[in-house]
Scaffold this active site. Structure first.
Site, PDB file in Angstrom:
ATOM      1  N   PRO A 129       8.156   2.047  -3.439  1.00  0.00           N
ATOM      2  CA  PRO A 129       7.495   3.350  -3.483  1.00  0.00           C
ATOM      3  C   PRO A 129       7.782   4.077  -2.170  1.00  0.00           C
ATOM      4  O   PRO A 129       7.848   3.443  -1.118  1.00  0.00           O
ATOM      5  CB  PRO A 129       6.005   3.006  -3.578  1.00  0.00           C
ATOM      6  CG  PRO A 129       5.906   1.511  -3.517  1.00  0.00           C
ATOM      7  CD  PRO A 129       7.214   0.953  -3.121  1.00  0.00           C
ATOM      8  N   THR A 130       7.950   5.386  -2.232  1.00  0.00           N
ATOM      9  CA  THR A 130       8.214   6.128  -0.999  1.00  0.00           C
ATOM     10  C   THR A 130       7.649   7.538  -1.119  1.00  0.00           C
ATOM     11  O   THR A 130       7.554   8.061  -2.218  1.00  0.00           O
ATOM     12  CB  THR A 130       9.724   6.142  -0.671  1.00  0.00           C
ATOM     13  OG1 THR A 130       9.918   6.747   0.601  1.00  0.00           O
ATOM     14  CG2 THR A 130      10.544   6.886  -1.723  1.00  0.00           C
ATOM     15  N   TYR A 131       7.245   8.118   0.001  1.00  0.00           N
ATOM     16  CA  TYR A 131       6.688   9.477  -0.032  1.00  0.00           C
ATOM     17  C   TYR A 131       7.185  10.281   1.154  1.00  0.00           C
ATOM     18  O   TYR A 131       7.578   9.719   2.182  1.00  0.00           O
ATOM     19  CB  TYR A 131       5.157   9.435  -0.092  1.00  0.00           C
ATOM     20  CG  TYR A 131       4.474   8.944   1.162  1.00  0.00           C
ATOM     21  CD1 TYR A 131       4.569   7.617   1.564  1.00  0.00           C
ATOM     22  CD2 TYR A 131       3.730   9.813   1.954  1.00  0.00           C
ATOM     23  CE1 TYR A 131       3.932   7.168   2.703  1.00  0.00           C
ATOM     24  CE2 TYR A 131       3.081   9.375   3.097  1.00  0.00           C
ATOM     25  CZ  TYR A 131       3.196   8.043   3.461  1.00  0.00           C
ATOM     26  OH  TYR A 131       2.572   7.595   4.596  1.00  0.00           O
ATOM     27  N   ARG A 158       4.728   1.848  -8.441  1.00  0.00           N
ATOM     28  CA  ARG A 158       5.130   0.475  -8.804  1.00  0.00           C
ATOM     29  C   ARG A 158       5.134   0.317 -10.317  1.00  0.00           C
ATOM     30  O   ARG A 158       6.022  -0.335 -10.879  1.00  0.00           O
ATOM     31  CB  ARG A 158       4.208  -0.547  -8.137  1.00  0.00           C
ATOM     32  CG  ARG A 158       4.357  -0.548  -6.626  1.00  0.00           C
ATOM     33  CD  ARG A 158       3.683  -1.745  -5.966  1.00  0.00           C
ATOM     34  NE  ARG A 158       3.741  -1.584  -4.518  1.00  0.00           N
ATOM     35  CZ  ARG A 158       2.714  -1.201  -3.756  1.00  0.00           C
ATOM     36  NH1 ARG A 158       1.520  -1.008  -4.292  1.00  0.00           N
ATOM     37  NH2 ARG A 158       2.860  -1.052  -2.452  1.00  0.00           N
ATOM     38  N   ASP A 184       7.968  -2.414   0.092  1.00  0.00           N
ATOM     39  CA  ASP A 184       7.481  -1.172   0.718  1.00  0.00           C
ATOM     40  C   ASP A 184       8.520  -0.677   1.717  1.00  0.00           C
ATOM     41  O   ASP A 184       9.250  -1.477   2.321  1.00  0.00           O
ATOM     42  CB  ASP A 184       6.141  -1.434   1.416  1.00  0.00           C
ATOM     43  CG  ASP A 184       5.007  -1.616   0.413  1.00  0.00           C
ATOM     44  OD1 ASP A 184       5.256  -1.448  -0.793  1.00  0.00           O
ATOM     45  OD2 ASP A 184       3.880  -1.932   0.848  1.00  0.00           O
ATOM     46  N   ASP A 237       8.355   0.523   4.694  1.00  0.00           N
ATOM     47  CA  ASP A 237       8.184   0.399   6.144  1.00  0.00           C
ATOM     48  C   ASP A 237       8.223  -1.042   6.658  1.00  0.00           C
ATOM     49  O   ASP A 237       8.176  -1.268   7.861  1.00  0.00           O
ATOM     50  CB  ASP A 237       6.866   1.069   6.583  1.00  0.00           C
ATOM     51  CG  ASP A 237       5.652   0.513   5.839  1.00  0.00           C
ATOM     52  OD1 ASP A 237       5.844  -0.125   4.782  1.00  0.00           O
ATOM     53  OD2 ASP A 237       4.526   0.718   6.311  1.00  0.00           O
ATOM     54  N   GLU A 253      -2.671  -6.926  -5.249  1.00  0.00           N
ATOM     55  CA  GLU A 253      -1.794  -8.081  -5.438  1.00  0.00           C
ATOM     56  C   GLU A 253      -2.477  -9.106  -6.353  1.00  0.00           C
ATOM     57  O   GLU A 253      -1.859  -9.599  -7.306  1.00  0.00           O
ATOM     58  CB  GLU A 253      -1.469  -8.732  -4.077  1.00  0.00           C
ATOM     59  CG  GLU A 253      -0.669  -7.841  -3.121  1.00  0.00           C
ATOM     60  CD  GLU A 253      -1.521  -6.882  -2.291  1.00  0.00           C
ATOM     61  OE1 GLU A 253      -2.735  -6.740  -2.582  1.00  0.00           O
ATOM     62  OE2 GLU A 253      -0.976  -6.277  -1.352  1.00  0.00           O
ATOM     63  N   THR A 296       5.485  -4.629   9.099  1.00  0.00           N
ATOM     64  CA  THR A 296       5.532  -3.658  10.191  1.00  0.00           C
ATOM     65  C   THR A 296       5.048  -2.309   9.681  1.00  0.00           C
ATOM     66  O   THR A 296       5.195  -1.995   8.499  1.00  0.00           O
ATOM     67  CB  THR A 296       6.971  -3.511  10.732  1.00  0.00           C
ATOM     68  OG1 THR A 296       7.870  -3.441   9.620  1.00  0.00           O
ATOM     69  CG2 THR A 296       7.354  -4.679  11.606  1.00  0.00           C
TER      70      THR A 296
HETATM   71  C1  UGA Z   1      -0.675  -2.324   2.540  1.00  0.00           C
HETATM   72  C2  UGA Z   1       0.178  -3.163   1.593  1.00  0.00           C
HETATM   73  O1  UGA Z   1       1.220  -3.816   2.316  1.00  0.00           O
HETATM   74  C3  UGA Z   1       0.792  -2.244   0.531  1.00  0.00           C
HETATM   75  O2  UGA Z   1       1.641  -2.984  -0.308  1.00  0.00           O
HETATM   76  C4  UGA Z   1      -0.339  -1.602  -0.243  1.00  0.00           C
HETATM   77  O3  UGA Z   1       0.181  -0.704  -1.213  1.00  0.00           O
HETATM   78  C5  UGA Z   1      -1.206  -0.806   0.721  1.00  0.00           C
HETATM   79  O4  UGA Z   1      -1.662  -1.650   1.786  1.00  0.00           O
HETATM   80  C6  UGA Z   1      -2.411  -0.183   0.033  1.00  0.00           C
HETATM   81  O5  UGA Z   1      -3.390   0.093   0.730  1.00  0.00           O
HETATM   82  O6  UGA Z   1      -2.355   0.065  -1.149  1.00  0.00           O
HETATM   83  P1  UGA Z   1       0.183  -0.306   4.162  1.00  0.00           P
HETATM   84  O7  UGA Z   1       1.185  -0.541   5.240  1.00  0.00           O
HETATM   85  O8  UGA Z   1      -1.211  -0.056   4.539  1.00  0.00           O
HETATM   86  O9  UGA Z   1       0.293  -1.492   3.145  1.00  0.00           O
HETATM   87  O10 UGA Z   1       0.648   0.873   3.160  1.00  0.00           O
HETATM   88  P2  UGA Z   1       1.886   1.862   3.269  1.00  0.00           P
HETATM   89  O11 UGA Z   1       3.069   1.167   3.825  1.00  0.00           O
HETATM   90  O12 UGA Z   1       1.440   3.120   3.914  1.00  0.00           O
HETATM   91  O13 UGA Z   1       2.154   2.170   1.703  1.00  0.00           O
HETATM   92  C7  UGA Z   1       2.711   1.203   0.853  1.00  0.00           C
HETATM   93  C8  UGA Z   1       3.912   1.818   0.100  1.00  0.00           C
HETATM   94  O14 UGA Z   1       3.460   2.926  -0.663  1.00  0.00           O
HETATM   95  C9  UGA Z   1       5.004   2.322   1.020  1.00  0.00           C
HETATM   96  O15 UGA Z   1       6.261   2.017   0.475  1.00  0.00           O
HETATM   97  C10 UGA Z   1       4.779   3.829   1.052  1.00  0.00           C
HETATM   98  O16 UGA Z   1       5.958   4.580   1.235  1.00  0.00           O
HETATM   99  C11 UGA Z   1       4.175   4.086  -0.326  1.00  0.00           C
HETATM  100  N1  UGA Z   1       3.227   5.222  -0.367  1.00  0.00           N
HETATM  101  C12 UGA Z   1       2.223   5.323   0.538  1.00  0.00           C
HETATM  102  C13 UGA Z   1       3.362   6.189  -1.347  1.00  0.00           C
HETATM  103  O17 UGA Z   1       4.272   6.114  -2.174  1.00  0.00           O
HETATM  104  N2  UGA Z   1       2.481   7.242  -1.369  1.00  0.00           N
HETATM  105  C14 UGA Z   1       1.469   7.376  -0.456  1.00  0.00           C
HETATM  106  O18 UGA Z   1       0.707   8.356  -0.525  1.00  0.00           O
HETATM  107  C15 UGA Z   1       1.356   6.382   0.519  1.00  0.00           C
HETATM  108 MN    MN Z   2       3.271  -0.513   5.020  1.00  0.00          MN
END
Ligand code: UGA
Ligand code: MN
Length: 309
Positions: A72-74, A145, A171, A173, A259, A287
């Site tokens: 997922p990416t934004y 997802r 993810d 990042d 999860e 990270t």
């Molecule tokens: C943690 C977990 O590692 C994630 O797998 C989980 O989705 C997330 O918590 C959660 O709270 O749901 P975290 O580093 O806090 O991860 O979350 P992000 O890395 O900011 O987001 C997870 C993924 O979703 C990333 O690939 C990001 O690009 C994507 N994302 C995030 C979106 O597609 N839309 C959004 O508004 C925010």
């Molecule tokens: Mn993350």
């Protein structure tokens, strides 16, 4: 006597050499018709000896299960940097298919251009997160997802029997070692491994005894049925296809429970396959990229050129 033998030897030598050369040319020609011409192979100037050799290393690679990575990416200032880092890793992994799902109402130009130049098999999807779910404290990327899962199921409906494959949620990042892909490639149903820099600790990991997962080393919500981050498991394509209703749920789902909510639909703790040396090696890191400081960014466009960042 000796000189007579030597002169005869010299006389015969050129003939022997000619016979050897003729035999060699013949044997290198013989196997040619056996191989179907592949993309302009015939008469393309490929050296003969290459055709005579056993089939190149492509064979073993073709037998490798495909790894499908759903990302997922934004849109945000660091998006292209994150995707660049990820593509640089994925490009080094054999038979990896990247499913990039934008959290957006339409495909963005930035990601479209990026995918075209990424140099790896990639499917570019998009689905927006409904506004009401874009709040702190709510799980992220649920819809994205699920869109990836739907694409995977749809694609394989038309391709019986299912090709060997492994699915993994990547993810944008996180940091992934190449060894991680070797480990997950042999997933039979659902495999698990440690994740670094997560849960308020240096790492979290499944606790393994006699080759079975018996618990979780974690500093956060140890009551989770599967106390594991999204980056800590992979699922075989067969399991995804044989559980067509398994998806990420919005209703009642809390952050950190996604999860578990997903995994309990498709497996049990006893069934998990520990990877990374019985879950004693960290091969992926949760990270997180620092929010960029754009305090000095001008309100209106001041530069003489427009640059994609
Ligand atoms: C943690 C977990 O590692 C994630 O797998 C989980 O989705 C997330 O918590 C959660 O709270 O749901 P975290 O580093 O806090 O991860 O979350 P992000 O890395 O900011 O987001 C997870 C993924 O979703 C990333 O690939 C990001 O690009 C994507 N994302 C995030 C979106 O597609 N839309 C959004 O508004 C925010
Ligand atoms: Mn993350």
């Amino acid at each position: 006597m000796k000189s007579l033998f030597f002169s005869r030897f010299l006389l015969l030598l050129p003939w022997v050499l000619i016979v050897i050369i003729v035999l060699d040319i013949d044997s290198s020609r013989a196997p040619l018709p056996a191989r179907a011409p592949r993309g302009g192979g015939a008469g393309s100037g490929e050296p003969r000896s290459a055709a005579a050799r056993p089939p190149p290393q492509r064979r073993p690679e073709a037998a490798l299960p495909t790894i499908y990575a759903i990302t997922p990416t934004y849109s945000r200032p660091v998006q292209k940097a994150e995707l660049t880092r990820l593509a640089n890793t994925f490009r080094q992994v054999a038979r990896l298919h990247w499913i990039l799902v934008e959290d957006a109402a339409a495909r963005s130009e930035l990601v479209t251009r990026f995918v075209a130049a990424a140099g790896l098999p990639c499917t570019h999807l998009h689905v927006p997160t409904p506004r009401r779910y874009k709040r702190p404290g709510l799980p992220r990327a649920t819809e994205q997802r699920n869109a990836g899962l739907a694409w995977l199921r749809q694609r394989h409906q038309h391709l019986p029997p299912p090709q060997p494959g492994v699915l993994f949620f990547a993810d944008d990042d996180n940091t992934y070692s190449l060894e991680l892909f070797q480990e997950m490639r042999t997933t039979r149903k659902v495999s698990v491994w440690p994740v670094g820099l997560v849960g308020g600790r240096r790492y979290e990991r499944p606790v393994v005894e006699n080759g079975k997962v018996v618990g979780w080393y974690t500093g956060w919500r140890a009551d989770r049925p599967f106390a594991i981050d999204m980056a800590g498991f992979a699922v075989s394509l067969q399991v995804i296809l044989s559980h067509p209703k398994a998806v990420f749920k919005r209703r009642g789902s809390q952050p950190g429970m996604q999860e578990s909510d997903f995994l309990k639909q498709i497996t049990t703790v006893e069934e998990l396959e520990p990877k990374a040396n019985n879950c004693t090696k960290v091969l992926v890191w949760h990270t997180r990229t620092e929010k960029v400081n754009l305090a000095n960014e001008p309100k209106y466009h001041l530069d003489t050129v427009t640059i994609e960042v």
